[in-house]
Design a protein around this motif. Structure first.
Motif, short mmCIF file in Angstrom:
data_model
loop_
_atom_site.label_atom_id
_atom_site.label_comp_id
_atom_site.label_asym_id
_atom_site.label_seq_id
_atom_site.Cartn_x
_atom_site.Cartn_y
_atom_site.Cartn_z
N GLU A 45 -78.49 62.08 75.33
CA GLU A 45 -77.91 63.14 75.51
C GLU A 45 -77.64 63.41 76.97
N ASP A 46 -78.48 62.98 77.98
CA ASP A 46 -78.12 63.07 79.27
C ASP A 46 -76.92 62.43 79.81
N LEU A 47 -76.40 61.28 79.10
CA LEU A 47 -75.41 60.55 79.31
C LEU A 47 -74.05 61.11 78.78
N CYS A 48 -74.24 62.21 77.62
CA CYS A 48 -73.11 62.66 76.95
C CYS A 48 -72.31 63.71 77.56
N SER A 49 -70.84 63.58 77.78
CA SER A 49 -70.21 64.61 78.36
C SER A 49 -69.26 65.50 77.45
N SER A 50 -69.82 65.26 75.91
CA SER A 50 -69.12 66.11 75.05
C SER A 50 -67.52 66.10 75.20
N ILE A 52 -70.50 62.44 62.98
CA ILE A 52 -70.95 63.27 64.51
C ILE A 52 -70.14 64.49 64.58
N ALA A 53 -70.81 65.25 65.17
CA ALA A 53 -70.35 66.61 65.57
C ALA A 53 -70.70 66.93 66.81
N ILE A 54 -70.37 68.06 67.43
CA ILE A 54 -70.81 68.69 68.55
C ILE A 54 -71.66 69.67 68.44
N ASP A 55 -72.75 69.50 68.97
CA ASP A 55 -73.95 70.50 68.86
C ASP A 55 -73.86 71.42 70.04
N GLN A 56 -73.37 72.64 69.55
CA GLN A 56 -73.10 73.54 70.55
C GLN A 56 -74.36 74.53 70.80
N THR A 57 -75.27 74.16 70.19
CA THR A 57 -76.54 75.20 70.19
C THR A 57 -77.06 74.46 71.51
N LYS A 58 -76.79 73.31 72.06
CA LYS A 58 -77.55 72.51 73.13
C LYS A 58 -76.75 73.25 74.47
N GLU A 59 -77.26 73.35 75.51
CA GLU A 59 -76.78 73.47 76.84
C GLU A 59 -77.08 72.48 77.76
N PRO A 60 -76.05 71.83 78.16
CA PRO A 60 -74.64 71.71 77.61
C PRO A 60 -74.60 71.15 76.28
N ALA A 61 -73.44 71.35 75.50
CA ALA A 61 -73.18 70.97 74.33
C ALA A 61 -73.11 69.25 74.12
N VAL A 62 -73.73 68.80 73.41
CA VAL A 62 -73.73 67.26 73.29
C VAL A 62 -73.43 66.68 72.02
N ALA A 63 -73.10 65.77 71.68
CA ALA A 63 -72.84 64.82 70.41
C ALA A 63 -74.13 64.77 69.65
N LYS A 64 -73.92 65.04 68.23
CA LYS A 64 -75.11 64.82 67.31
C LYS A 64 -74.80 64.20 66.14
N VAL A 65 -75.61 63.22 65.81
CA VAL A 65 -75.31 62.17 64.56
C VAL A 65 -76.04 62.74 63.33
N THR A 66 -75.40 62.97 62.57
CA THR A 66 -76.01 63.09 60.92
C THR A 66 -76.52 61.90 60.52
N CYS A 121 -66.97 55.39 72.98
CA CYS A 121 -67.71 56.30 73.92
C CYS A 121 -67.56 55.85 75.40
N PRO A 122 -66.78 56.70 76.00
CA PRO A 122 -66.61 56.28 77.47
C PRO A 122 -67.63 56.37 78.41
N SER A 123 -68.78 56.99 78.05
CA SER A 123 -69.87 57.29 78.96
C SER A 123 -71.20 56.22 78.72
N GLY A 124 -70.81 55.48 77.78
CA GLY A 124 -72.02 54.62 77.23
C GLY A 124 -73.18 55.25 76.79
N ALA A 125 -72.83 56.42 76.22
CA ALA A 125 -73.95 57.51 75.85
C ALA A 125 -74.44 57.34 74.32
N ILE A 126 -73.82 56.42 73.45
CA ILE A 126 -74.23 55.80 72.36
C ILE A 126 -74.60 54.68 72.12
N ILE A 127 -76.09 54.57 71.59
CA ILE A 127 -76.62 53.14 71.52
C ILE A 127 -76.55 53.16 69.86
#
Ligand SMILES: Cc1cc2nc3c(=O)[nH]c(=O)nc-3n(C[C@H](O)[C@H](O)[C@H](O)COP(=O)(O)OP(=O)(O)OC[C@H]3O[C@@H](n4cnc5c(N)ncnc54)[C@H](O)[C@@H]3O)c2cc1C
Length: 582
Positions: free
Chosen positions: A502-507, A520-534, A548-554
């Motif tokens: 989440e720390d690397l995700c730029s939404s 995958i959807a954007i979790d708007q309940t988080k501040e800042p919003a982040v991607a969330k995997v079902t 992912c351009p930020s390398g935020a997904i493993i």
């Protein structure tokens, strides 16, 4: 056992009888593996998947205190579940297992190059051993399963599926787009192999279905929305008359949308004459009285029937397959017509009456003097229609003679093609289709009823051209799969899924649009919003991690480190040392 413990790897190289060992020098592959970093035990065995091979793994895990297992054998599609279970029974986490495919990827495709094949096998085993050292235990997760099945399509397949499931005590929602249940079968007068009328069969099934307290039928309706994941889907059903929509929670689904009959325009004069009809059209014309010519109402005395119309055409996309019902259906109808008519001639490429009691129907028709004549595959019969007279000419393969026949009508056994709307259903349920357009099963041999959308099964002629009895076998199989999932109440899901740091995700939404499974959807309940995997929807394909351009997904179980270790082990084998390729 903690993953931090130093890796102790066991390598098991399978002969697969002659399948692998006939090409690859498996003994030298196992000897090579013995000297790789962290390998404490290496051997070869005739059949690793056999009980003796499985026991060998368990014994050696215990004897050598192994904490990673590499099996070099066949495709993971075939036996990864088997070996994962074996390592679990040996006390290890199932994700500490690695399989190398020496059969499909080596021996079968390099049969004539045994030395090169053996070298490739060694490369692959070396790479997998390096990866095994980096494997991590993953949690075993499960989700609950809503005890209700959606069945789409109310032909004999859908009806049998619904009854099988409901009789086992689970709720069924049966959606049929036409006003009545029954599909094609209700139109057939006398079904092979029993001779019963389709209407009678369908009426019996419909009565049982409509009375069943666990089955809710939606006729004139279609599925317009399908979302969620195995065990937890939400379906939207729309009534075509009222346009009203209803949403329901379901746990599993069976797609039984059937087929459509090919309209053979351009074949054998079908478009020129009302006296040239398909077998399905003939069924609709049949009455208890004499058969009359559609063009002038004259009683029909002579009929020609032609097989493989729009089927088994190697160069025509979507028509390459054998439609499987036609040979027996033609023999069956010819037999009945012969009781009333002077002459019935069947022109065929081959006769494939392969089902139980089908050959008897074929033989019975010959016994009634139905005439069979084989025409060459590359030289089809020619049909002429002039002044109401039909003439067919063709070459009889057995005698080599050029023959001529003047029938009152011609009946074409036309191909089974995927039902109208198959493409839309495929999109809705994320199903793939084979080149012939029918739905693709998860595996043509090993998983013919399940699909790549976990929890969604296919059955009957939605899967491939076939007769009613085979469709009903499918129906029972698909019903059993659905019941097995619901009876347990929960289902294990794969842990080899993507994970967002989440720390690397730029939404940025890149992963959301890249994911082919809508996982995958954007979790708007988080501040800042982040991607969330079902996780239950994720297939572990890795598309999101690559995009992912930020390398935020493993990707769990396919981390960058695990993949790069394999590349290094291939490119720099001499640098392999304990602790990884350096
Ligand atoms: C001329 C002919 C003669 C035959 N004779 C015999 C025979 O004698 N014996 C034999 O064993 N087999 C015979 N068959 C084969 C038999 O008809 C099929 O095997 C059988 O109909 C398959 O049943 P099904 O339920 O899979 O498909 P279908 O009968 O096609 O039923 C599918 C149902 O799904 C519905 N549907 C489709 N799409 C949707 C959607 N998106 N939403 C909701 N509902 C949908 C359709 O309206 C239909 O009711 C014959 C076939 C033909 C063409």
């Amino acid at each position: 056992m903690s993953d931090d413990a130093e890796p102790r790897i066991g390598v098991f190289v399978c002969h697969c009888g002659h399948n692998i060992a006939g090409t690859v020098d498996v003994v030298s592959v196992a000897e090579m593996a013995q000297d790789l970093p962290y390998v404490v035990y290496s051997t070869d065995d005739m059949f690793m998947c056999a009980d003796s091979g499985q026991q060998l793994i368990k014994d050696k895990v215990a004897e050598h205190n192994l904490n990673r297992v590499v099996v070099a054998s066949c495709s993971p599609r075939m036996h990864e579940p088997t070996f994962r279970r074996v390592v679990e029974e040996a006390g290890l986490n199932r994700y500490l297992f690695e399989q190398v495919n020496l059969r499909e990827h080596v021996s079968w495709c390099h049969m004539r190059e045994p030395e090169a094949a053996t070298e490739k096998a060694k490369d692959l085993v070396r790479m997998s051993v390096a990866r095994a050292a980096k494997l991590e235990s993953l949690p075993i997760k499960s989700v609950s399963v809503t005890p209700r099945t959606l069945v789409v399509g109310g032909g004999v397949t859908g009806m049998h599926t619904a009854l099988d499931i409901a009789d086992r005590g689970f709720d069924v929602v049966l959606v049929e787009r036409e006003p009545d249940l029954g599909g094609h079968v209700k139109k057939w007068h006398s079904l092979y192999p029993t001779g019963r009328s389709g209407e009678e069969i369908v009426d019996e099934l419909s009565e049982r279905i409509l009375k069943h307290k666990r089955i809710k039928v939606y006729t004139n309706s279609e599925v317009v929305g399908f979302d969620g994941y195995i065990g937890n889907f939400e379906v939207t059903i729309k009534n075509k008359d009222t346009n009203k929509e209803e949403k329901l929670d379901i746990g599993t689904a069976v797609i039984a949308t059937g087929f459509k009959s090919f309209k053979p325009e351009g074949y054998y004069g079908y478009d020129w004459s009302p006296d040239i009809v398909t077998l399905a059209e003939l069924e609709e014309m049949k009455t208890d009285g004499d058969l009359k010519r559609p063009s002038d109402g004259r009683p029909v005395k002579k009929i020609a029937m032609i097989g493989c119309v729009g089927s088994r055409e190697p160069d025509t996309k979507g028509h390459e397959h054998c439609s499987r019902y036609c040979c027996t259906a033609v023999a069956n109808t010819a037999s009945q017509l012969r009781d009333e008519l002077d002459e019935v001639v069947i022109l065929y490429q081959d006769i494939r009456t392969y089902g139980k009691n089908h050959e008897e129907i074929h033989r019975q028709s010959r016994g009634k003097h139905v005439i069979y004549s084989k025409f060459p595959t590359d030289e089809k019969p020619v049909v002429h229609y002039k002044d109401g007279q039909i003439t067919i000419t063709w070459t009889d393969v057995l005698s080599g003679d050029r023959l001529e026949f003047f029938p009152d009508m011609v009946v074409l056994a036309s191909a089974m093609l995927p039902a109208e709307g198959t493409q839309e259903v495929a999109k809705l349920f994320s199903l793939t289709r084979s080149p012939d357009g029918f739905f693709n099963p998860e595996h043509i041999k090993l998983a013919p009823l399940t699909t790549h959308t976990a929890g969604v099964m296919i059955a009957g002629t939605a899967q491939a051209a076939k007769g009613a009895s085979e469709s009903i076998v499918d129906a029972s199989g698909a019903a059993a799969k659905a019941v097995a999932l619901m009876a347990r109440g929960e289902v294990e899901i794969e842990s080899t899924v993507s994970h967002v740091i989440e720390d690397l995700c730029s939404s940025c939404h890149t992963c959301v649009s890249a994911c082919p499974y809508g996982a995958i959807a954007i979790d708007q309940t988080k501040e800042p919003a982040v991607a969330k995997v079902t996780e239950a929807k994720c297939h572990g394909c890795g598309t999101c991690a690559a995009a992912c351009p930020s390398g935020a997904i493993i990707m769990r179980h396919s981390t960058d480190e695990q993949i790069l270790t394999m590349v290094e082990a291939y490119l720099c084998p001499e640098q392999l040392v304990e602790g990884g390729a350096k």
